[in-house]
Design a protein around this motif. Structure first.
Motif, mmCIF file in Angstrom:
data_model
loop_
_atom_site.group_PDB
_atom_site.id
_atom_site.type_symbol
_atom_site.label_atom_id
_atom_site.label_comp_id
_atom_site.label_asym_id
_atom_site.label_seq_id
_atom_site.Cartn_x
_atom_site.Cartn_y
_atom_site.Cartn_z
ATOM 1 N N GLY A 41 0.735 -1.095 -0.166
ATOM 2 C CA GLY A 41 0.047 -0.014 -0.116
ATOM 3 C C GLY A 41 0.686 1.105 -0.029
ATOM 4 O O GLY A 41 0.344 2.253 0.158
ATOM 5 N N GLY A 42 2.267 1.121 -0.287
ATOM 6 C CA GLY A 42 2.829 2.289 -0.285
ATOM 7 C C GLY A 42 3.591 2.833 1.162
ATOM 8 O O GLY A 42 3.968 3.759 0.939
ATOM 9 N N ARG A 43 3.409 1.912 1.866
ATOM 10 C CA ARG A 43 3.664 2.371 3.364
ATOM 11 C C ARG A 43 5.311 2.214 3.491
ATOM 12 O O ARG A 43 5.837 1.132 2.751
ATOM 13 C CB ARG A 43 2.924 1.595 4.305
ATOM 14 N N LEU A 44 5.717 2.758 4.444
ATOM 15 C CA LEU A 44 7.150 2.431 4.937
ATOM 16 C C LEU A 44 7.058 1.377 6.093
ATOM 17 O O LEU A 44 7.299 1.781 7.217
ATOM 18 C CB LEU A 44 8.025 3.658 5.375
ATOM 19 N N SER A 45 6.331 0.435 5.801
ATOM 20 C CA SER A 45 6.311 -0.769 6.825
ATOM 21 C C SER A 45 5.744 -1.917 6.105
ATOM 22 O O SER A 45 5.485 -1.840 4.837
ATOM 23 C CB SER A 45 5.099 -0.335 7.792
ATOM 24 N N ASP A 46 5.551 -3.057 6.703
ATOM 25 C CA ASP A 46 4.580 -4.101 6.032
ATOM 26 C C ASP A 46 5.733 -4.607 4.626
ATOM 27 O O ASP A 46 4.963 -4.717 3.698
ATOM 28 C CB ASP A 46 3.230 -3.942 5.769
ATOM 29 N N GLY A 47 6.919 -4.879 5.031
ATOM 30 C CA GLY A 47 7.803 -5.185 3.863
ATOM 31 C C GLY A 47 8.605 -4.035 3.204
ATOM 32 O O GLY A 47 9.394 -4.479 2.234
ATOM 33 N N ALA A 48 8.602 -3.183 3.727
ATOM 34 C CA ALA A 48 9.310 -2.075 3.208
ATOM 35 C C ALA A 48 10.945 -1.995 3.412
ATOM 36 O O ALA A 48 11.221 -3.022 4.461
ATOM 37 C CB ALA A 48 8.949 -0.515 3.782
ATOM 38 N N GLY A 49 11.655 -1.709 2.442
ATOM 39 C CA GLY A 49 13.086 -1.866 2.816
ATOM 40 C C GLY A 49 13.949 -0.521 2.489
ATOM 41 O O GLY A 49 13.545 0.281 1.696
ATOM 42 N N ILE A 50 15.102 -0.365 3.270
ATOM 43 C CA ILE A 50 15.880 0.840 2.735
ATOM 44 C C ILE A 50 17.298 -0.057 2.321
ATOM 45 O O ILE A 50 18.005 -0.491 3.367
ATOM 46 C CB ILE A 50 16.171 1.668 3.973
#
Length: 203
Positions: free
Chosen positions: A124-133
Motif C-alpha cells: 500500500g505504499g507504506r514504509l512498513s509491512d515489507g518496506a526496505g531501505i
C-alpha cells in the motif's frame, strides 16, 4: 503516485504495540523534511554468537541526516554515522577485542557509516509491512550494499498531518567476513544482526 498509508497500529510485534505508534500517512504536496535524532530514545544494537551463545552490543550514533518526503517516500534518505570506538558488549574482554586491531580496528577506522541509495515502500505504499531501505554500509574501510527492513510510525493519537515526531525501526544483518572481519572465525559466528530504533523530530 504513492498510496495513502493506514493510520491504525499494526499488531505484528509486541515492540510496536508497546511503542504505541501509528503508520506515517502521506500528504499530497509535502516536501522532503529534515529530522534529527532524539539521543535519549535512540538505540543502535548488534547481535552475534560467541562459541554458539547469542551475544549483543550497542553502538552510539555520531551523526545522522534523515530526510523524509511523505508525498514521495522513494525520495527520502538516511545517512547515519556510528562511533566504532565506543562499541560495547556485555563482556569486557569481548569489547576490548571487538574494537581492537584484529576486529573493528577503531583507531584506523573510527566510523561506521550507512548511506541509503534506494527506498522501497511496502504494501500500500507504506514504509512498513515489507518496506526496505537499501544503501552502502562502510565498515572497517570496506563498503558493501546492505538492505534494512524498515518501519516508520507517528505517535498514536497525533493528527494525520503532524509529522513533527516519528519513530523508525530498521532491521538487517551482514556477513562480517564480507567486511574483512575474519579473526576468531572458530569462536565468533559470521552473521551479525543490526537493529536501529530511533525517535526523530523535525529539525
Amino acid at each position: 503516485m504513492t498510496a495513502p498509508l493506514h493510520h491504525r497500529l499494526p499488531r505484528r510485534t509486541l515492540l510496536l504495540a508497546l511503542a504505541a505508534c501509528m503508520v506515517l500517512p502521506v500528504r499530497a504536496g509535502a516536501a522532503a523534511r529534515r529530522y534529527r535524532l532524539d539521543p535519549g530514545a535512540t538505540r543502535v544494537g548488534f547481535t552475534f554468537t560467541l562459541n554458539g551463545t547469542p551475544q549483543s552490543g550497542t553502538l552510539p550514533v555520531r551523526q545522522a541526516d534523515i530526510r523524509i518526503d511523505p508525498a514521495r517516500l522513494t525520495a527520502s534518505s538516511v545517512d547515519v554515522r556510528l562511533d566504532a570506538g565506543r562499541a560495547r558488549t556485555g563482556i569486557g574482554f569481548v569489547t576490548t577485542t571487538l574494537i581492537g586491531p584484529q576486529m573493528l580496528d577503531a583507531r584506523r577506522f573510527p566510523e561506521i557509516r550507512f548511506r541509503s541509495t534506494a527506498i522501497r515502500p511496502g504494501a500500500g505504499g507504506r514504509l512498513s509491512d515489507g518496506a526496505g531501505i537499501t544503501g552502502d554500509l562502510t565498515l572497517h574501510g570496506i563498503t558493501r550494499p546492505l538492505t534494512f527492513a524498515a518501519d516508520l510510525y507517528r505517535p498514536r493519537g497525533s493528527a494525520a498531518d503532524d509529522l513533527s515526531r516519528l519513530t523508525v525501526h530498521l532491521r538487517g544483518h551482514l556477513s562480517r567476513a564480507a567486511f574483512g572481519l575474519t579473526a576468531y572465525a572458530d569462536m565468533v559466528g559470521d552473521t551479525v544482526g543490526l537493529s536501529i530504533d530511533a525517535a526523530i523530530r523535525a529539525a
